[in-house]
Design a protein around this motif. Structure first.
Motif, mmCIF file in Angstrom:
data_model
loop_
_atom_site.group_PDB
_atom_site.id
_atom_site.type_symbol
_atom_site.label_atom_id
_atom_site.label_comp_id
_atom_site.label_asym_id
_atom_site.label_seq_id
_atom_site.Cartn_x
_atom_site.Cartn_y
_atom_site.Cartn_z
ATOM 1 N N LEU A 3 -7.814 -0.144 1.968
ATOM 2 C CA LEU A 3 -6.966 -0.316 0.698
ATOM 3 C C LEU A 3 -7.833 0.349 -0.582
ATOM 4 C CD1 LEU A 3 -6.813 -4.486 0.987
ATOM 5 C CD2 LEU A 3 -5.318 -2.665 1.645
ATOM 6 N N GLN A 4 -6.980 0.802 -1.386
ATOM 7 C CA GLN A 4 -7.610 1.466 -2.546
ATOM 8 C C GLN A 4 -7.194 0.903 -3.798
ATOM 9 O OE1 GLN A 4 -9.451 4.461 -2.409
ATOM 10 N NE2 GLN A 4 -9.730 4.419 -4.575
ATOM 11 N N LEU A 19 -2.952 -2.951 -12.300
ATOM 12 C CA LEU A 19 -3.682 -2.722 -11.342
ATOM 13 C C LEU A 19 -2.738 -2.296 -9.826
ATOM 14 C CD1 LEU A 19 -6.576 -5.346 -11.432
ATOM 15 C CD2 LEU A 19 -6.352 -3.304 -12.676
ATOM 16 N N SER A 20 -3.208 -1.444 -9.233
ATOM 17 C CA SER A 20 -2.496 -1.273 -7.828
ATOM 18 C C SER A 20 -3.358 -1.251 -6.765
ATOM 19 C CB SER A 20 -1.839 0.200 -7.922
ATOM 20 O OG SER A 20 -0.905 0.452 -8.986
ATOM 21 N N CYS A 21 -3.035 -1.621 -5.793
ATOM 22 C CA CYS A 21 -3.701 -1.668 -4.412
ATOM 23 C C CYS A 21 -2.793 -1.143 -3.359
ATOM 24 C CB CYS A 21 -3.963 -3.388 -4.125
ATOM 25 S SG CYS A 21 -4.961 -3.539 -2.530
ATOM 26 N N GLU A 22 -3.480 0.044 -2.840
ATOM 27 C CA GLU A 22 -2.568 0.877 -2.044
ATOM 28 C C GLU A 22 -3.199 0.753 -0.702
ATOM 29 O OE1 GLU A 22 -1.710 4.908 -2.836
ATOM 30 O OE2 GLU A 22 -0.763 5.344 -1.121
ATOM 31 N N PHE A 28 2.142 -4.604 4.382
ATOM 32 C CA PHE A 28 2.353 -5.834 3.486
ATOM 33 C C PHE A 28 3.483 -6.698 3.934
ATOM 34 C CE2 PHE A 28 -0.953 -4.490 1.020
ATOM 35 C CZ PHE A 28 -0.688 -3.386 0.282
ATOM 36 N N SER A 29 4.302 -6.391 4.922
ATOM 37 C CA SER A 29 5.250 -6.985 5.346
ATOM 38 C C SER A 29 4.725 -8.201 6.231
ATOM 39 C CB SER A 29 6.413 -6.383 6.037
ATOM 40 O OG SER A 29 6.938 -5.516 5.178
ATOM 41 N N ALA A 73 7.664 0.236 0.307
ATOM 42 C CA ALA A 73 8.072 1.472 0.563
ATOM 43 C C ALA A 73 6.808 2.216 0.254
ATOM 44 C CB ALA A 73 9.375 2.089 -0.348
ATOM 45 N N LYS A 74 5.979 1.701 -0.886
ATOM 46 C CA LYS A 74 4.759 2.732 -1.196
ATOM 47 C C LYS A 74 3.504 2.162 -0.677
ATOM 48 C CE LYS A 74 7.075 4.223 -5.526
ATOM 49 N NZ LYS A 74 6.998 4.195 -7.110
ATOM 50 N N ASN A 75 3.654 1.207 0.093
ATOM 51 C CA ASN A 75 2.671 0.451 0.659
ATOM 52 C C ASN A 75 1.551 0.062 -0.534
ATOM 53 O OD1 ASN A 75 3.337 0.827 3.175
ATOM 54 N ND2 ASN A 75 2.232 2.566 3.516
#
Length: 114
Positions: A3-4, A19-22, A28-29, A73-75
Motif C-alpha cells: 500500500l502506498q 489522501l490516497s492509498c494505492e 479493495f473489492s 479501477a485505480k486500486n
C-alpha cells in the motif's frame, strides 16, 4: 500486497486535503480498508473505514468533514478531508484487512496550522 499512501502536506485551518492509498493489486473489492492517524505523543486511532461492500464509518471527530471512498479501477482508496483543524495534525496510515491478514501503508504527514 503493498500500500502506498500519499497526499499529505501543510494546510491552514479550514483547508482541505485528499489522501490516497494505492494498492499494488486489486484488493479493495475484498478487503476492509481503514485510515488511521497518529499524532505526536498519542496512540494511533481509527479515522474512517470502508468495507468491501462499500459501507463507511467514521470516528466521531471527523464525521461530516472527512469522506472515505474508493476507485476499484485505480486500486485506490481516498480520504477527502475538509474543514481541517489543528487537532487533525498527525501521520495518516492506510490499512487493508484481507483474508485474516493486515497490510499497512507507510504514513503520510498532515499538518494543519492555526
Amino acid at each position: 500486497v503493498q500500500l502506498q499512501a500519499s497526499g499529505g502536506g501543510l494546510v491552514q485551518a479550514g483547508g482541505s486535503l485528499r489522501l490516497s492509498c494505492e494498492a499494488s493489486r486489486n484488493i479493495f473489492s475484498f478487503a476492509v480498508i481503514t485510515w488511521y492517524r497518529q499524532a505526536p505523543g498519542k496512540q494511533r486511532e481509527l479515522v474512517a473505514t470502508i468495507t468491501a461492500g462499500g459501507t463507511t464509518d467514521y470516528t466521531a471527530s471527523v464525521k461530516g468533514r472527512f469522506t472515505i471512498s474508493r476507485d476499484n479501477a485505480k486500486n485506490t482508496i481516498y480520504l477527502q478531508m475538509n474543514s481541517l483543524q489543528p487537532e487533525d495534525t498527525a501521520v495518516y496510515y492506510c490499512r487493508a484487512d484481507l483474508a485474516s491478514r493486515a497490510y499497512w501503508g507507510q504514513g503520510t504527514q498532515v499538518t494543519v496550522s492555526s
